[in-house]
Design an enzyme around this catalytic site. Structure first.
Site, PDB file in Angstrom:
ATOM      1  N   LYS A   1      39.737  41.536  41.295  1.00  0.00           N
ATOM      2  CA  LYS A   1      39.708  41.257  39.857  1.00  0.00           C
ATOM      3  C   LYS A   1      39.896  42.557  39.072  1.00  0.00           C
ATOM      4  CE  LYS A   1      36.725  41.275  36.707  1.00  0.00           C
ATOM      5  NZ  LYS A   1      37.514  41.824  35.580  1.00  0.00           N
TER       6      LYS A   1
ATOM      7  N   GLU B   1      30.960  52.219  43.665  1.00  0.00           N
ATOM      8  CA  GLU B   1      31.440  53.498  43.107  1.00  0.00           C
ATOM      9  C   GLU B   1      31.119  53.440  41.626  1.00  0.00           C
ATOM     10  OE1 GLU B   1      32.756  55.842  44.860  1.00  0.00           O
ATOM     11  OE2 GLU B   1      33.551  54.897  46.665  1.00  0.00           O
TER      12      GLU B   1
ATOM     13  N   CYS C   1      35.343  58.874  35.929  1.00  0.00           N
ATOM     14  CA  CYS C   1      33.967  58.766  36.421  1.00  0.00           C
ATOM     15  C   CYS C   1      33.429  60.118  36.876  1.00  0.00           C
ATOM     16  CB  CYS C   1      33.911  57.765  37.555  1.00  0.00           C
ATOM     17  SG  CYS C   1      35.138  58.111  38.812  1.00  0.00           S
TER      18      CYS C   1
ATOM     19  N   GLU D   1      26.654  59.027  30.148  1.00  0.00           N
ATOM     20  CA  GLU D   1      28.091  59.165  30.387  1.00  0.00           C
ATOM     21  C   GLU D   1      28.821  58.819  29.078  1.00  0.00           C
ATOM     22  OE1 GLU D   1      29.531  56.256  33.189  1.00  0.00           O
ATOM     23  OE2 GLU D   1      30.883  57.706  34.082  1.00  0.00           O
TER      24      GLU D   1
HETATM   25  P1  NAD Z   1      32.212  47.992  33.830  1.00  0.00           P
HETATM   26  O1  NAD Z   1      31.125  48.130  34.810  1.00  0.00           O
HETATM   27  O2  NAD Z   1      31.891  47.457  32.512  1.00  0.00           O
HETATM   28  O3  NAD Z   1      33.355  47.050  34.421  1.00  0.00           O
HETATM   29  C1  NAD Z   1      33.958  47.285  35.654  1.00  0.00           C
HETATM   30  C2  NAD Z   1      34.516  45.976  36.170  1.00  0.00           C
HETATM   31  O4  NAD Z   1      33.439  45.084  36.430  1.00  0.00           O
HETATM   32  C3  NAD Z   1      35.430  45.246  35.229  1.00  0.00           C
HETATM   33  O5  NAD Z   1      36.458  44.625  35.965  1.00  0.00           O
HETATM   34  C4  NAD Z   1      34.518  44.192  34.605  1.00  0.00           C
HETATM   35  O6  NAD Z   1      35.212  43.039  34.155  1.00  0.00           O
HETATM   36  C5  NAD Z   1      33.635  43.849  35.777  1.00  0.00           C
HETATM   37  N1  NAD Z   1      32.321  43.305  35.447  1.00  0.00           N
HETATM   38  C6  NAD Z   1      31.605  43.432  34.300  1.00  0.00           C
HETATM   39  N2  NAD Z   1      30.430  42.777  34.414  1.00  0.00           N
HETATM   40  C7  NAD Z   1      30.390  42.248  35.654  1.00  0.00           C
HETATM   41  C8  NAD Z   1      29.444  41.496  36.388  1.00  0.00           C
HETATM   42  N3  NAD Z   1      28.277  41.155  35.872  1.00  0.00           N
HETATM   43  N4  NAD Z   1      29.742  41.139  37.650  1.00  0.00           N
HETATM   44  C9  NAD Z   1      30.899  41.495  38.218  1.00  0.00           C
HETATM   45  N5  NAD Z   1      31.843  42.200  37.579  1.00  0.00           N
HETATM   46  C10 NAD Z   1      31.591  42.580  36.311  1.00  0.00           C
HETATM   47  O7  NAD Z   1      32.882  49.420  33.768  1.00  0.00           O
HETATM   48  P2  NAD Z   1      34.131  49.841  32.899  1.00  0.00           P
HETATM   49  O8  NAD Z   1      33.655  50.028  31.515  1.00  0.00           O
HETATM   50  O9  NAD Z   1      35.291  48.962  33.153  1.00  0.00           O
HETATM   51  O10 NAD Z   1      34.487  51.249  33.588  1.00  0.00           O
HETATM   52  C11 NAD Z   1      33.836  52.396  33.270  1.00  0.00           C
HETATM   53  C12 NAD Z   1      32.783  52.731  34.304  1.00  0.00           C
HETATM   54  O11 NAD Z   1      33.335  52.775  35.618  1.00  0.00           O
HETATM   55  C13 NAD Z   1      32.209  54.098  34.088  1.00  0.00           C
HETATM   56  O12 NAD Z   1      30.816  54.065  34.225  1.00  0.00           O
HETATM   57  C14 NAD Z   1      32.824  54.937  35.212  1.00  0.00           C
HETATM   58  O13 NAD Z   1      32.074  56.052  35.552  1.00  0.00           O
HETATM   59  C15 NAD Z   1      32.935  53.953  36.300  1.00  0.00           C
HETATM   60  N6  NAD Z   1      33.933  54.366  37.286  1.00  0.00           N
HETATM   61  C16 NAD Z   1      33.508  54.819  38.500  1.00  0.00           C
HETATM   62  C17 NAD Z   1      34.432  55.246  39.439  1.00  0.00           C
HETATM   63  C18 NAD Z   1      33.973  55.750  40.782  1.00  0.00           C
HETATM   64  O14 NAD Z   1      34.790  55.822  41.670  1.00  0.00           O
HETATM   65  N7  NAD Z   1      32.720  56.073  40.963  1.00  0.00           N
HETATM   66  C19 NAD Z   1      35.782  55.210  39.159  1.00  0.00           C
HETATM   67  C20 NAD Z   1      36.188  54.744  37.914  1.00  0.00           C
HETATM   68  C21 NAD Z   1      35.240  54.317  36.993  1.00  0.00           C
END
Ligand code: NAD
Length: 793
Positions: free
Chosen positions: A192, A266, A300, A397
């Site tokens: 997804k 991650e 991230c 963050e």
């Molecule tokens: P997010 O957690 O809001 O969303 C990530 C994904 O999860 C999206 O596809 C979203 O639709 C989905 N999602 C949201 N709620 C969910 C739930 N309850 N159950 C399952 N899926 C759900 O994060 P974001 O705003 O899209 O991305 C930013 C974050 O991602 C930052 O905190 C960043 O640090 C992190 N990030 C981490 C890495 C890593 O490798 N550690 C890499 C990239 C981004």
């Protein structure tokens, strides 16, 4: 006539936009919007949809379906149906498909770069030079893993159907990080994408169709958080791989607790960027450009906390200001732009609010003097000075192009500031003194450390976090492990109902009641300790006869044991040779007391052949002593002129909850790998047969195991487990007990996101060296740190 220098200084950039006609035509062909890709078919979107906005222009460039539980179910069914055939292919055959994906992406690199830029707002320079080439590299690298899978991972099997959920900051790259290893290992996937950036995943689905990837091997369901929750929660998903925020990572951990699904997370970060006074300051300033202004800071592992040695700080900030003034922000399709748009207006608002908060808390915000385009979500790069480590902006963050800064005096202080965060994703260290830089790299708690470099990625270099940045790795050998399982792991009978509640009596020491055969105390911080509550419980042996008493530990005892273990973390810093010596000594001392242990086991009535169990315990002790200095890291082949090290580091304090079967063998099989890798242990002995623990601590006492490295508790298993699982100073927990207990441990672990391994209430044969011993235990007892070291001038 003006001098050349003057001409150079006054020269203006002309517009240099990358053409997007091809992408526009591609979108126009899909007027009805973008649907899911399920079972090899593109499903027309009919039902709720989400607008896809180009954040640099505010234009709606498409519509994408919002998947519901039914769509997710159809995708999981398709993945399940495709699994037997796909996993049954030889690695060679699977590799052909992965190579084909890599080649097709390479052929369409320009198209993908433009599409990613229009969808996400990041500059074409980055999508063209970083994101898309790395995507192709990931598929090539993993085609290689597919090819050599059988010889490199003997006894392993694919996990099954993988539910993968990705964020919006590197849409296609995150897809590649998830899909490539999963497919190489023989899994099928339901992915997804983020609802803000769904487009390149649609184009990727077309590549899958073009190369003839068997239907159902890759399924893509579009949608928002609700769709993601349906993917993670689907009962027929065997593994969940999530990249995103720490908050959602916690929700998922809790949601799937007790399901037996494998999980990798991650998550977020607040990574330190440490500049020592002997650093090449100009290089470090360029480092900041790549650390926090790259990808609009939506990274991230962004170096978002700049920590500079006091003596050079004023000069460094001056240089930083000067460099910031040269940044160009604007149309991300323009090849001359350094900074594009952030992903959405909402994200811009979130960043702005945090920046205001930073100023309210007393920090000074320095911003690049850029023209902000009238349309779109643009956020001028910047940095704070005067931000205290406890300020909101230093701890939260921001996920935007603004770093905080702090100064330090000594290397120790730098390490302390670097580790002053709940995260542990990455760190960057700048120093011309290689000894000092590596020393700091080894002391920073982060999964990736770049020395005199930053934000470097490669398919061969494991990437992932410590602490609340999550667990599991992506890339390289460690990344492959996340998509494999040991063949026998799912088999096994369910453990019978837990033993009856203990018969509690006041604690009486042996000296006070010499007629009591054994009255076991607890063992905390290298000392025998009376239980805090003053109680013990009666232990029954063969034929239900009372054979002794064991201390009934309570929450306070658990906390004392964790504290003692925390004080003994120096064990992780001694040489592996030193640890091996201690383990050999322990094995020898066990050998000397063979008969005594066999008699104690015979008394429990739990061991059919006590002598054999003792013998196997001895062998296991020698095996882990041998492994202590051999389960080590590697140098991985990443970029040229780089030595990239993968180092196995201890996790910290590990809670161990032992089963009742084979009480001596199982307890030592769990404790030995943990301490061999440099962790400290707080172990709860078998509830039914705790008296062997008392004999074990006598051996520990005589084997030079430093105080606090192993702490032994006896008492009610699930009561003690709960306190361990909730304790923030416990880094990981291993639990053998009931299925319900396993679920409870997983749920209770979300506070500090400790790494959890449970046996889900399934019995294993501790006598079988494949099941009760092995590198899998050592792997679980350690975490990979990847250290990037450039060389040359
Ligand atoms: P997010 O957690 O809001 O969303 C990530 C994904 O999860 C999206 O596809 C979203 O639709 C989905 N999602 C949201 N709620 C969910 C739930 N309850 N159950 C399952 N899926 C759900 O994060 P974001 O705003 O899209 O991305 C930013 C974050 O991602 C930052 O905190 C960043 O640090 C992190 N990030 C981490 C890495 C890593 O490798 N550690 C890499 C990239 C981004």
């Amino acid at each position: 006539m003006p001098a050349i220098k003057e001409i150079m200084q006054t020269m203006e950039y002309g517009p240099a936009p990358e053409g997007n006609a091809e992408v526009k035509a591609w979108i126009a062909q899909r007027k009805g919007g973008f649907g899911h890709f399920i079972g090899g078919r593109f499903i027309d979107p009919d039902g709720p949809a989400i607008d896809v906005v180009n954040p640099a222009t505010d234009e709606v460039i498409g519509r994408v379906a919002k998947g519901d539980a039914g769509d997710v179910d159809a995708a999981v069914k398709a993945a399940r149906a495709a699994f037997p055939k796909w996993s049954g292919l030889s690695g060679y055959d699977r590799a052909r498909y992965l190579y084909a994906i890599a080649r097709h992406i390479q052929k369409r690199e320009r198209f993908f770069s433009v599409l990613e830029t229009m969808d996400n707002g990041k500059t074409i320079r980055e999508t063209r030079d970083i994101d898309i080439p790395l995507v192709a590299r990931h598929f090539y690298h993993h085609a290689g893993w597919a090819e050599i899978l059988e010889s490199e991972f003997p006894d392993h099997k694919p996990v099954g159907v993988c539910g993968q959920i990705i964020p919006w900051n590197f849409p296609l790259l995150m897809l590649a990080w998830k899909v490539a290893p999963a497919l190489a290992a023989g899994n099928t996937v339901v992915l997804k994408p983020a609802d803000l950036t769904p487009m390149t995943a649609c184009a990727f689905a077309e590549v899958c169709a073009e190369i003839g990837l068997p239907a159902g091997v890759v399924n893509i369901v579009q949608g928002d958080g609700g769709t993601g929750a349906a993917v993670a929660g689907h009962p027929d998903v065997d593994k969940v791989a999530f990249t995103g925020s720490t908050g959602v990572g916690r929700i998922i951990r809790e949601q799937i607790a007790g399901s037996g699904k494998k999980l990798s997370l991650e998550l977020g970060g607040k990574s330190p960027f440490v500049v020592m006074e002997d650093a090449d300051l100009d290089a470090a300033v360029e480092g900041v450009v790549d650390a926090i202004w790259f990808n609009q800071g939506e990274v991230c592992c962004a170096g978002s906390r700049i920590i500079v040695q006091e003596g050079v700080a004023p000069r460094f900030f001056e240089k930083l200001n000067a460099r910031m003034a040269t940044l160009r922000m604007g149309d991300p399709l323009d090849k001359t732009m350094d900074v594009g748009a952030v992903v959405s207006r909402k994200q811009l608002e979130r960043i702005d609010n945090l920046l205001k908060q930073g100023e309210l808390e007393g920090a000074t915000l320095h911003r690049a003097p850029v023209d902000v385009p009238k349309r779109g979500a643009f956020c001028p790069p910047g940095f704070f000075t005067g931000s205290a480590p406890s300020n909101t902006v230093s701890q939260t963050e921001i996920f935007g192009p603004v770093a905080t800064t702090t100064t330090f005096r000594t290397p120790d202080e730098a390490v302390q500031l670097a580790n002053d965060t709940r995260y542990g994703l990455a760190a960057s260290v700048w120093s011309e003194n290689i000894n000092r830089a590596i020393d700091i790299a080894s002391r920073v708690k982060a999964g990736v450390v770049w020395i005199n470099a930053t934000n470097m990625f490669d398919a061969a270099a494991p990437f992932g976090g410590y602490r609340e940045s999550g667990y599991g790795r992506e890339g390289g050998r460690a990344g492959m492990q996340e998509y494999l399982t040991l063949g026998w792991e799912k088999a096994g009978k369910v453990r019978p109902a837990p033993a009856a509640a203990p018969l509690v009596v006041p604690f009486v020491g042996k000296a006070e009641r010499p007629e009591i055969d054994v009255s076991a105390k607890l063992y905390i911080g290298g000392k025998q300790a009376r239980p805090d509550g003053g109680h013990s419980y009666t232990v029954f042996g063969k034929g239900g006869v009372a054979v002794g008493q064991a201390g009934l530990a309570n929450r306070k005892d658990v906390r004392n044991a964790v504290e003692a273990a925390g004080k003994a973390t120096g064990w992780g810093g001694v040489t592996a040779h030193n640890r091996a010596q201690v383990l050999y000594f322990l094995a020898e001392n066990l050998a000397q007391r063979r008969a005594e242990f066999a008699a104690a086991l015979a008394l429990t009535g739990s061991s059919p052949k006590p002598d054999d169990e003792v013998e196997l315990t001895l062998r296991r002790a020698f095996w882990y002593a041998a492994q202590a200095d051999k389960f080590d890291g590697a140098v991985t082949a990443t970029k040229s002129r780089h030595v990239t090290l993968t180092v196995n580091e201890p996790l910290g304090t590990v809670g161990i909850v032992c089963p009742d079967e084979a009480p001596l063998l199982s307890m030592t099989s769990l404790i030995l790998p943990v301490i061999a890798m440099g962790n400290t242990a707080v172990a709860v002995a078998s509830q039914a047969h705790p008296l062997v623990a008392a004999r074990l601590y006598q051996v520990l006492e005589t084997s030079d195991v430093p105080a606090g490295v192993v702490n032994l508790l006896t008492g009610e298993r699930d009561v003690l487990t709960r306190t361990l699982a909730e304790h923030d100073d416990v880094a990981a927990i291993w639990y053998c007990g009931s299925a319900e207990g396993s679920a409870a441990v997983e749920k209770a672990s979300i506070g500090n996101l400790k790494q959890v391994w449970t046996d889900r209430g399934v019995l294993r044969d501790w006598r079988d060296p494949r099941q009760g011993q092995g590198t899998e235990y050592l792997r679980r007892a350690s975490q990979v740190k990847t250290i990037w070291l450039p060389y040359g001038d």
